[in-house]
Design an enzyme around this catalytic site. Structure first.
Site, PDB file in Angstrom:
ATOM      1  CB  SER A 184     -17.938  30.972  16.270  1.00 38.05           C
ATOM      2  OG  SER A 184     -17.634  32.037  16.887  1.00 38.05           O
ATOM      3  CG  HIS A 212     -16.488  29.189  12.905  1.00 37.83           C
ATOM      4  ND1 HIS A 212     -16.367  28.130  13.513  1.00 37.83           N
ATOM      5  CD2 HIS A 212     -15.946  30.170  13.385  1.00 37.83           C
ATOM      6  CE1 HIS A 212     -15.594  28.283  14.736  1.00 37.83           C
ATOM      7  NE2 HIS A 212     -15.470  29.691  14.574  1.00 37.83           N
ATOM      8  CE  LYS A 243     -12.095  28.201  14.291  1.00 34.27           C
ATOM      9  NZ  LYS A 243     -11.276  28.162  15.824  1.00 34.27           N
TER      10      LYS A 243
END
Ligand code: PLP
Length: 396
Positions: A184, A212, A243
């Site tokens: 990240s 991610h 996310k």
């Protein structure tokens, strides 16, 4: 004792301020999205610092699914899963996650932090070894600390170092290589093909944290393993629902059924923490439906990422990583990153500067995160603001 504690805490807080690492929180007065209103003013701010990669956090269908789940299944379970906290929607979501990742089964947690805290201790014993990339997320580091396996930390994405450590770890019963799929801070992607080859050579298992990556990396958004063609070689995936998959909260492990069965028996953050609230389950479930129907949202995000990266490079900036919507604008100096981020906000662009100890000394940067719901104009305004602010502060 209370007065002594207060003095100690105040001195510790002063040290944090003195070190320049104090983290303050901006208060948002609107929904999460590409355009925000900040509390106490600041409307029309363009937001480039959420992990809302696919823009699903405020997607009307995701919100509707949450409201429907709330009305049908209530606010929450007031229970852990194994007592009286499992509803049909929890089982359906676990089945959907496993199907999405093409794995045998999945287990939900309150967060991916919990999924990472719960897996290593449940799976590994002193007879085993775990090999972890030095830049893995804090929750992997903490999860590994909790387990009694023999621990190796290999240099970031360094396959020679990983191989040397795998050789050393041959004496143990089981070897588990643990890595973030996408990192990240740098937006770089783990060399999973090489990691899986080494794992095969030294009879090890591979674990990836896909926070991610899930929902947007790879031809159908399955993640880093799909992007690099190793879906059948990665054994365990942990990821987040907080996310790209709707952004509410929650995490999971997906992998072989006996592993998931064992986690339900042994994983402490699962056993001793409340079930995911129905509204949160509703959000994630709808987000997965949208992604399994079409890859258009992920493709739109990829095109915007490309636009930002190429325009910033043309303007003279160095952007770390490749093709990932995490676009770290490398500046080097911590003060420069901090004043530039502040000046960007004055121009209506919300970005965050990162410096030591979050990233190595001399590698301060402003991290920009692209979302499918940014318009081309949003991206262009961000590049223009960077160019103005970069020229003003001598970064270009
Ligand atoms: N793993 C990685 C790589 C992350 O970036 C994060 C969140 O920042 C987590 C785990 C924790 O995820 P969650 O917010 O679901 O606890």
């Amino acid at each position: 004792a209370a007065a002594q504690l207060r003095r100690r805490l105040e001195s510790e807080l002063e040290d944090i301020r003195g070190a320049g690492t104090w983290k303050s929180e901006r208060v948002i007065a609107s929904r999460q999205g590409p355009h925000l209103r900040l509390a106490g003013g600041g409307a029309g701010i363009i937001n480039f610092c959420a992990n809302n990669y696919l823009g699903l956090s405020s997607h009307p269908e995701v919100i509707r699914a949450a409201v429907e789940a709330l009305e049908k299944f209530g606010a929450g379970l007031s229970s852990v899963r194994f007592i009286c906290g499992t509803q049909s929607i929890h089982k359906d979501l676990e089945e959907k996650i496993a199907r999405f990742h093409q794995r045998e089964d999945a287990i939900l947690y309150a967060s991916c932090f919990d999924a990472n805290a719960g897996i290593f201790e449940a799976l590994l014993s002193p007879e085993d070894a775990v090999l972890s990339d030095e830049l893995n997320h804090a929750s992997i580091i903490d999860g590994i600390r909790l387990c009694k396996a023999n621990k190796y930390r290999y240099k970031h994405m360094d396959m020679q170092d990983l191989e040397a450590k795998l050789k050393e770890a041959q004496k143990y019963r089981l070897r588990l290589v643990a890595t973030d799929g996408a990192f990240s801070m740098d937006g770089d992607i783990a060399p999973l093909r090489e990691i899986c080859q080494l794992a095969q050579k030294y009879d090890a298992l591979v674990f990836i944290d896909e926070c991610h990556a899930t929902g947007f990396l790879g031809p159908s958004g399955r993640g880093t393993d799909e992007l690099l063609g190793v879906m059948d070689k990665v054994t365990i995936i942990n990821s987040t629902l907080g996310k790209a998959l709707g952004g509410a909260a929650g995490g999971y492990t997906t992998g072989p059924k006996p592993l998931i069965d064992l986690l339900r028996q042994r994983s402490r953050p699962y056993l001793f923490s409340n079930s995911l609230p129905p509204a949160v389950v509703g959000c994630a479930s709808k987000a997965l439906d949208l992604l399994m129907e079409s890859n258009a949202i992920a493709q739109s995000m990829a095109a915007k990422t490309q636009r930002f990266r190429s325009k910033m490079a043309a303007a003279g900036f160095t952007i770390s990583g490749k093709d990932h919507p995490i676009c770290p604008v490398m500046l080097g100096d911590a003060r420069l990153a901090s004043v530039m981020a502040e000046d960007m906000l004055n121009r209506g662009i919300y970005v965050i500067g990162f410096s030591y100890p979050v990233v190595p000394k001399g590698k301060a940067r402003i991290r920009v995160q692209i979302s499918a719901v940014h318009s081309d104009e949003d991206i262009d305004r961000c590049v223009e603001a960077f160019t103005e602010v970069g020229q003003k502060h001598g970064a270009l």
